[in-house]
Design a protein around this motif. Structure first.
Motif, short mmCIF file in Angstrom:
data_model
loop_
_atom_site.label_atom_id
_atom_site.label_comp_id
_atom_site.label_asym_id
_atom_site.label_seq_id
_atom_site.Cartn_x
_atom_site.Cartn_y
_atom_site.Cartn_z
N SER A 97 1.14 -1.12 0.18
CA SER A 97 0.13 -0.08 0.04
C SER A 97 0.79 1.25 -0.16
O SER A 97 2.01 1.05 0.28
CB SER A 97 -0.95 -0.03 1.23
OG SER A 97 -0.36 0.29 2.84
N LEU A 104 0.83 3.79 2.02
CA LEU A 104 1.25 4.01 3.42
C LEU A 104 2.54 2.73 3.79
O LEU A 104 3.55 3.28 4.44
CB LEU A 104 -0.30 3.50 4.18
CG LEU A 104 0.04 3.85 5.66
CD1 LEU A 104 0.78 5.37 6.45
CD2 LEU A 104 -1.12 3.58 7.29
N ASP A 105 2.69 1.57 3.62
CA ASP A 105 3.28 0.05 3.36
C ASP A 105 4.29 0.80 3.24
O ASP A 105 5.97 1.16 3.59
CB ASP A 105 3.16 -1.15 3.21
CG ASP A 105 1.60 -1.56 4.31
OD1 ASP A 105 2.17 -0.95 6.08
OD2 ASP A 105 1.27 -2.19 4.16
N GLU A 165 3.80 5.38 11.97
CA GLU A 165 2.41 5.57 11.04
C GLU A 165 1.60 6.55 11.37
O GLU A 165 1.25 7.48 10.59
CB GLU A 165 1.29 4.09 11.64
CG GLU A 165 0.35 4.49 10.79
CD GLU A 165 0.06 2.46 11.29
OE1 GLU A 165 1.04 1.74 11.33
OE2 GLU A 165 -1.81 2.92 10.92
N ILE A 224 0.53 8.97 7.75
CA ILE A 224 -0.01 9.13 7.39
C ILE A 224 -0.62 10.55 7.33
O ILE A 224 -1.24 11.38 6.37
CB ILE A 224 -1.21 8.83 8.21
CG1 ILE A 224 -1.45 7.43 8.62
CG2 ILE A 224 -2.47 9.39 8.72
CD1 ILE A 224 -2.01 5.90 9.27
N GLN A 255 -1.49 12.60 4.22
CA GLN A 255 -2.54 13.95 3.99
C GLN A 255 -2.20 15.01 3.09
O GLN A 255 -3.08 15.48 2.60
CB GLN A 255 -3.08 13.95 5.43
CG GLN A 255 -4.18 12.86 5.52
CD GLN A 255 -4.81 12.76 7.28
OE1 GLN A 255 -3.93 14.07 8.02
NE2 GLN A 255 -5.58 12.54 7.64
N ALA A 271 -7.64 8.52 2.76
CA ALA A 271 -7.04 7.41 3.50
C ALA A 271 -7.16 6.70 3.08
O ALA A 271 -6.92 5.40 2.49
CB ALA A 271 -8.45 7.52 5.20
N SER A 272 -8.07 6.51 1.90
CA SER A 272 -8.15 4.93 0.71
C SER A 272 -7.15 5.38 0.37
O SER A 272 -7.10 4.09 0.08
CB SER A 272 -9.95 5.02 0.41
OG SER A 272 -10.13 5.72 0.17
N GLN A 273 -6.94 6.08 -0.19
CA GLN A 273 -5.75 6.07 -0.95
C GLN A 273 -4.07 5.89 -0.61
O GLN A 273 -4.17 5.34 -1.10
CB GLN A 273 -5.49 7.13 -2.09
CG GLN A 273 -6.18 7.98 -2.85
CD GLN A 273 -6.17 9.30 -3.65
OE1 GLN A 273 -5.72 9.67 -2.98
NE2 GLN A 273 -6.25 9.68 -4.66
N GLN A 274 -4.16 6.18 0.56
CA GLN A 274 -3.20 5.65 1.59
C GLN A 274 -3.15 3.73 1.65
O GLN A 274 -1.92 3.23 1.99
CB GLN A 274 -3.13 5.76 2.74
CG GLN A 274 -3.54 7.58 2.98
CD GLN A 274 -3.52 8.15 3.87
OE1 GLN A 274 -3.00 7.93 5.37
NE2 GLN A 274 -4.03 9.83 4.09
N GLN A 275 -4.75 3.65 1.35
CA GLN A 275 -4.25 1.99 1.33
C GLN A 275 -4.32 0.94 0.34
O GLN A 275 -4.37 -0.23 0.63
CB GLN A 275 -5.76 1.48 2.57
CG GLN A 275 -6.70 2.01 3.96
CD GLN A 275 -5.01 1.12 4.43
OE1 GLN A 275 -4.33 0.77 4.38
NE2 GLN A 275 -4.82 2.79 5.69
N GLN A 276 -3.99 1.73 -0.73
CA GLN A 276 -4.33 0.99 -2.05
C GLN A 276 -3.10 1.10 -2.39
O GLN A 276 -1.54 0.98 -1.72
CB GLN A 276 -4.61 2.63 -3.23
CG GLN A 276 -5.95 3.17 -3.31
CD GLN A 276 -7.15 2.19 -4.16
OE1 GLN A 276 -6.53 1.68 -5.29
NE2 GLN A 276 -8.03 2.10 -3.89
#
Ligand code: ATP
Ligand code: MG
Length: 235
Positions: free
Chosen positions: A99, A101-102, A126, A130, A134, A140-145
């Motif tokens: 993702s 974030l990762d 983390e 984030i 941001q 938030a959802s793009q960060q998990q993509q």
């Protein structure tokens, strides 16, 4: 520490090729933000690869933060880079299946020093990752993509967040705005410089685009420092 980057009598040619870089002397002061400009093929990415210790010069010396890179073994150069340099590559080098974030968190995974600086900020890696994402405009959802599912401009912003995490002393950015429209590009650069200033990070930013010079302390043409380009270097 007076200089973040110090180059002396540097010469570099790709194997079997012509001399690409011949730089008698060049310095970047600690805390400076410098735009380095030059046409396509002039050797900008090559110079950055020498600064990051990815390649070694055939002659001369490159010192970062008072550490001469040629005195370090390959492993120590890798460690030095992970600890002290945030590098935004021209091709962003995100891990496509992780993702956003990762991908940002990878910056601290290879560097105890960067983990320590995060700890000193009083926030977790983390939380900081984030916050950076941001501020760079990823929801938030793009960060998990997975990175592979993001647009090129979004991937560039993820790479920027990763480079900044853990407050490295030096940020090296290789054309990180090529996929952004001009409004977003200007916002991105202002934010990159603002976050770097907060972290006391020296910035070397490479581009073709001379109009970006206004945002930086100093604008340098590669041909002015590189004799291999037929320029008139200032020693
Ligand atoms: N891995 C490589 N092996 C051999 N030659 C290379 C390699 N990478 C770059 N070169 C050569 O070195 C010269 C400088 O390339 P470099 O990528 O540093 O230019 P650049 O200024 O970053 O260009 P651009 O603005 O297009 O990114 C070019 O002539 C290129 O062909
Ligand atoms: Mg390049």
């Amino acid at each position: 520490m007076a200089y973040a980057i110090e180059i002396d009598h540097l010469a570099f040619a790709w194997q079997g090729g012509q001399l690409t870089l011949d730089i008698p002397h060049w310095q970047v002061e600690t805390g400076e933000s410098v735009l380095l400009r030059g046409p396509s093929g002039s050797g900008k990415s090559t110079l950055l690869s020498l600064l990051a210790g990815v390649n070694l010069a055939q002659q001369g010396n490159v010192s970062l933060l008072d550490q001469s890179l040629s005195n370090l073994s390959g492993r120590k150069r890798d460690r030095f880079r992970a600890d002290h340099i945030g590098y935004i590559f021209q091709q962003f080098n995100l891990l496509p299946y992780l993702s956003a974030l990762d991908n940002v968190l990878l910056a601290t995974q290879f560097s105890p020093k960067r983990r320590q600086r995060v700890a000193e900020s009083g926030q977790s890696a983390e939380q900081l990752a984030i916050q950076y994402l941001q501020r760079l405009g990823l929801s938030a959802s793009q960060q998990q993509q997975a990175a592979a599912n993001l647009s090129v401009g979004q991937q560039q912003r993820v790479a920027a967040a990763r480079a900044l995490l853990g407050a490295p002393e030096l940020l090296i950015a290789d054309e990180p705005t090529s996929a952004l429209d001009s409004d977003r590009r200007d916002d991105f650069i202002k934010l990159l410089l603002e976050l770097s200033e907060q972290n006391n990070t020296t910035v070397l930013f490479v581009t073709h685009d001379a109009s970006l010079g206004q945002y930086f302390n100093r604008h340098v043409e590669l041909s002015d420092i590189n004799r291999a380009a037929g320029g008139s270097p200032h020693a």
